[in-house]
Design an enzyme around this catalytic site. Sequence first.
Site, PDB file in Angstrom:
ATOM      1  N   ASP A 156       1.372   4.137  -3.233  1.00  0.00           N
ATOM      2  CA  ASP A 156       0.822   5.600  -2.846  1.00  0.00           C
ATOM      3  C   ASP A 156       2.054   6.253  -3.180  1.00  0.00           C
ATOM      4  OD1 ASP A 156      -1.615   4.548  -2.046  1.00  0.00           O
ATOM      5  OD2 ASP A 156      -1.252   4.664  -0.117  1.00  0.00           O
ATOM      6  N   SER A 190      -7.100   2.129  -4.125  1.00  0.00           N
ATOM      7  CA  SER A 190      -5.755   2.690  -3.642  1.00  0.00           C
ATOM      8  C   SER A 190      -4.980   3.109  -4.700  1.00  0.00           C
ATOM      9  CB  SER A 190      -4.811   1.405  -2.867  1.00  0.00           C
ATOM     10  OG  SER A 190      -5.344   1.301  -1.522  1.00  0.00           O
ATOM     11  N   GLU A 201       1.017  -1.115  -0.001  1.00  0.00           N
ATOM     12  CA  GLU A 201       0.018   0.081   0.146  1.00  0.00           C
ATOM     13  C   GLU A 201       0.794   1.257  -0.020  1.00  0.00           C
ATOM     14  OE1 GLU A 201      -3.301   1.874  -0.599  1.00  0.00           O
ATOM     15  OE2 GLU A 201      -3.780   0.341   0.679  1.00  0.00           O
TER      16      GLU A 201
END
EC number: 3.4.14.10
Length: 609
Positions: A303, A517, A299
């Site tokens: 990002d 995401s 994650e």
Amino acid sequence: MRSLLAGSLLAIVLLARAAPSPECAHRVKESIPPPRGWDKVRPAPANHTIELRIGLQRPNVHNLEQHLLEVSDPFHPRYGQHLSKAEVEALIEPHPISSQLVDDWLASHEISEEQITRTPGKDWVKIKVPVALAEKMLETEYHIWTHLESGDSLVRTTSYSLPDYLMDHVDLVQPTTLFARFRGMKTTLHFSTERTAITDTNPGTISVPTASGGQVNASCNSTVTPSCLLDLYNAAGYEPAAAGQNKIAVTGYLEEYANYEDFHLFNEALVPAAANSNFSVVYVNGGLNNQTPSEAGAEANLDTQYAFGLTYPTPGTFYTTGGSPPFIPDDGDTQNYNEPYAEWLDYVLNSTDLPQTISTSYGDDEQTVPYSYATRVCSDFAQLGALGVSILFSSGDGGVGDGDPDPATQECYSNDGTNKTMFIPGFPASCPYVTAVGGTAYIPEVAANFSGGGFSNYFSRPSYQDAAVANFLATLPAGTYEGLYNPNGRAYPDVSAQSENFEIYWDAEAYLVAGTSCSSPTFAGFVSLLNDARIANGLSPLGFLNPLIYALGTNGTSGFNDITEGNNPGCGTEGFNATIGWDAVTGWGTPNFGVLKQIVLGNLSDFLA
């Protein structure tokens, strides 16, 4: 002078009448049924430490929201005239009587001023106390609760009380009834041993009239990279010109660490100009950024790699926030486990040098967050918007369901004890003061079938959405999903972006990931580029985006690529359909940077007439 003196005397009288006493009667402040999916295991250890957050009433918060809407409304003469930190804090400061009464209450429990922490606006008071004292102060009993599916545990209660004299001065106390688990929004992780096997497929090009040069490499249909996104969203060749002033950030929680080596490998392979670049890390509430390769977070890597890869050389910041509510406490465990999201908000609202764009890919079901807490956090986002910060959130990966990306295992029931079948909106995406980003897939683009979207049960529909949402609801056949959603609630997502087959580097290997995401840091990247263009031309950053987004969409500009195919199934239904204009799957669609740049640099009235 006489009026001022009279007001001071009145305040003294009120305080005298409301002075706390040990025998003061309590009333229930908040009570919830036992939450679905959680098992009450046993009483919490008496010596376990809790950080209580006491939210004092904000009598002028409605004025803050009015200021926010005025400086964010492209039709208003104050558009772009964002507030200062001091101005925002003045609008959320509690009444002095409220502060004094809470201080007196704490003192009656032998909690000294040295043990109290206050936020800059003085609207939150924080104290660390053992469970035994918290139970006495709130006339409640804390238990260890375990989430049946994951095994995560929390120390919580389902009801708490406050002295009568505090009921009109305190909005909420947490952690008490907050059972949110706050998870990341990524649905899949596919392994590939060779990067070339990912990227060198589907030769040729695909015609996309709105893209840079009118076409996109066909390989982007199976593997998404920064160059794919820059081409697809008409930003190829744009060179940031305000990198010394403009900034972008992403947030990290739950021990998700952004790995520098993976970031370098990603840039070397996919953003060569940024091969020697890096990002800053801000450590909040004891947050870490462990660089052991096995500790890298997919994650966090996703990002940072996409938000910063798309915007190079714009400075990028990774906020890593400590605190992880799910844990397995025992009688010997007295460590304090804070609410990480609240800690992050406290930190950024106390900052004087904020990034203009911030993306977050975490959230939970709206109904797991008490209404009092959700509205409080939402007004914190309003503060950031008033300061000129664009806040973007993933819309969720469960379609109209409960966040579980597998519709077959979703549990779509109310959490209020009635077990009513219903669609499950997500939070913070449902807050009307954030921009929620849904997901698309493939080229030409269609809605990703996991794209979270729907209608809030907590927040009413803001006026900036009225026309667009009314048009969408009119397209639904009469009675469609009647009773499963709130047609008068804040509708989301607002926009969308690609969300499948993103190539990232994780543990020194290339992987493909999917989920909203992916879409939130992607859309945030293009917002940051728009902010760059405005700042370079002496204009203010965009700040809270939604009034502008809906004004552009409602007036029929071509700033967004309308997505009209696909749906977001969940809860045993096909969910909502993507359609012409705004819809509850992809919002207004995906960005056309070239057109949006022309709009935000020009006279907005020319585009909104």
